[in-house]
Design a protein around this motif. Structure first.
Motif, PDB file in Angstrom:
ATOM      1  N   ARG A 100      -6.492   0.253   8.434  1.00  0.00           N
ATOM      2  CA  ARG A 100      -5.879   1.169   7.468  1.00  0.00           C
ATOM      3  C   ARG A 100      -4.699   0.482   6.790  1.00  0.00           C
ATOM      4  NH1 ARG A 100      -2.869   6.379   9.594  1.00  0.00           N
ATOM      5  NH2 ARG A 100      -1.180   4.849   9.757  1.00  0.00           N
ATOM      6  N   GLU A 104      -4.256   0.050   2.751  1.00  0.00           N
ATOM      7  CA  GLU A 104      -3.071   0.576   2.083  1.00  0.00           C
ATOM      8  C   GLU A 104      -2.275  -0.535   1.412  1.00  0.00           C
ATOM      9  OE1 GLU A 104      -2.250   4.399   5.035  1.00  0.00           O
ATOM     10  OE2 GLU A 104      -0.916   2.656   5.083  1.00  0.00           O
ATOM     11  N   ARG A 124       5.194   1.986   2.093  1.00  0.00           N
ATOM     12  CA  ARG A 124       4.411   2.439   3.243  1.00  0.00           C
ATOM     13  C   ARG A 124       5.277   3.085   4.318  1.00  0.00           C
ATOM     14  NH1 ARG A 124       1.460  -0.983   6.583  1.00  0.00           N
ATOM     15  NH2 ARG A 124       0.305   0.906   7.131  1.00  0.00           N
ATOM     16  N   LEU A 187      -6.514   7.843   0.638  1.00  0.00           N
ATOM     17  CA  LEU A 187      -5.348   8.709   0.782  1.00  0.00           C
ATOM     18  C   LEU A 187      -5.598   9.822   1.789  1.00  0.00           C
ATOM     19  CD1 LEU A 187      -4.215   9.061  -2.948  1.00  0.00           C
ATOM     20  CD2 LEU A 187      -3.393   7.485  -1.213  1.00  0.00           C
ATOM     21  N   ARG A 190      -3.278  10.968   5.970  1.00  0.00           N
ATOM     22  CA  ARG A 190      -1.916  10.419   5.941  1.00  0.00           C
ATOM     23  C   ARG A 190      -1.007  11.280   6.802  1.00  0.00           C
ATOM     24  NH1 ARG A 190      -0.848   6.136   5.568  1.00  0.00           N
ATOM     25  NH2 ARG A 190       1.060   6.295   4.378  1.00  0.00           N
TER      26      ARG A 190
END
Length: 219
Positions: A100, A104, A124, A187, A190
């Motif tokens: 992940r 990202e 992040r 997305l 999260r």
């Protein structure tokens, strides 16, 4: 007395007619594993050729065909028509393990380039491990950009031509919007605001997800 010749002899360096130049460009693009710039095309073709004009003719000729002449960054390539991509799915499908964190980080670089490691971490909310960046560099989807003229002169990261080519993008401006990113899963899941790891924690333990490269930015 020798007869005067009013018409000069044809130059040995006269450029081929545009139709022949078009054939040359077509041959180079089909034989090249990587996209080719206009400058590289002109360097390979006979003196006096105009690769840009030949490209314009070739691109028009391939409109509506099974393959197209497309621009990739500042270069050109022959690619399968988008509506026929499903025919190549078996040959093109390649599964890699991307964490992940890697997904990202790649998305942040693509949308914010040129961007420094510190800026990626700020967005992040967690430190970016060296392994995450190394993986994207090894895949040749990102590269080092220019150093910032700030204290420490930090290096920046940008996406590569290989990244654009893989996802069928002419430039980073053609990247999908928020809706498409959610549909691609970039997305999803999260953490809620305030629950992100603190700066200084690393992403080494992020769960790895198997994704097909060709599906990373699909609708």
């Amino acid at each position: 007395m020798a007869e005067d010749i009013d018409t000069p002899a044809e130059s040995l360096f006269e450029a081929p007619v545009i139709a022949e130049q078009e054939r040359m460009v077509e041959a180079i693009l089909f034989a090249s594993a990587e996209p080719v710039t206009v400058k590289e095309l002109n360097a390979r073709m006979p003196h006096g050729c105009d690769a840009a004009e030949a490209l314009a003719h070739l691109r028009k000729r391939y409109e509506g065909r099974g393959v197209r002449v497309v621009k990739v960054g500042d270069a050109w390539a022959v690619r399968t028509a988008p509506d026929l991509g499903f025919l190549m799915q078996k040959e093109m499908s390649e599964t890699r393990k991307l964490s992940r964190a890697a997904v990202e980080t790649l998305a942040i670089i693509a949308y914010h380039q040129p961007v420094t490691r510190a800026e990626i971490e700020e967005i992040r909310g967690v430190s970016v491990s060296r392994g995450t960046v190394d993986q994207l560099l090894e895949m040749e989807w990102i590269r080092f950009g220019r150093r910032r003229m700030t204290p420490g002169r930090p290096v920046t990261f940008v996406v590569t031509q290989d990244f654009l080519d893989h996802f069928g993008l002419e430039s980073a401006r053609d990247l999908p919007g928020l809706k498409e990113l959610r549909a691609a899963g970039l997305l999803e899941n999260r953490p809620p605001p305030g629950s992100m790891p603190k700066l200084g924690e690393t992403d080494d333990d992020d769960e790895e997800t198997q994704i097909g490269q060709s599906e990373l930015f699909e609708d």
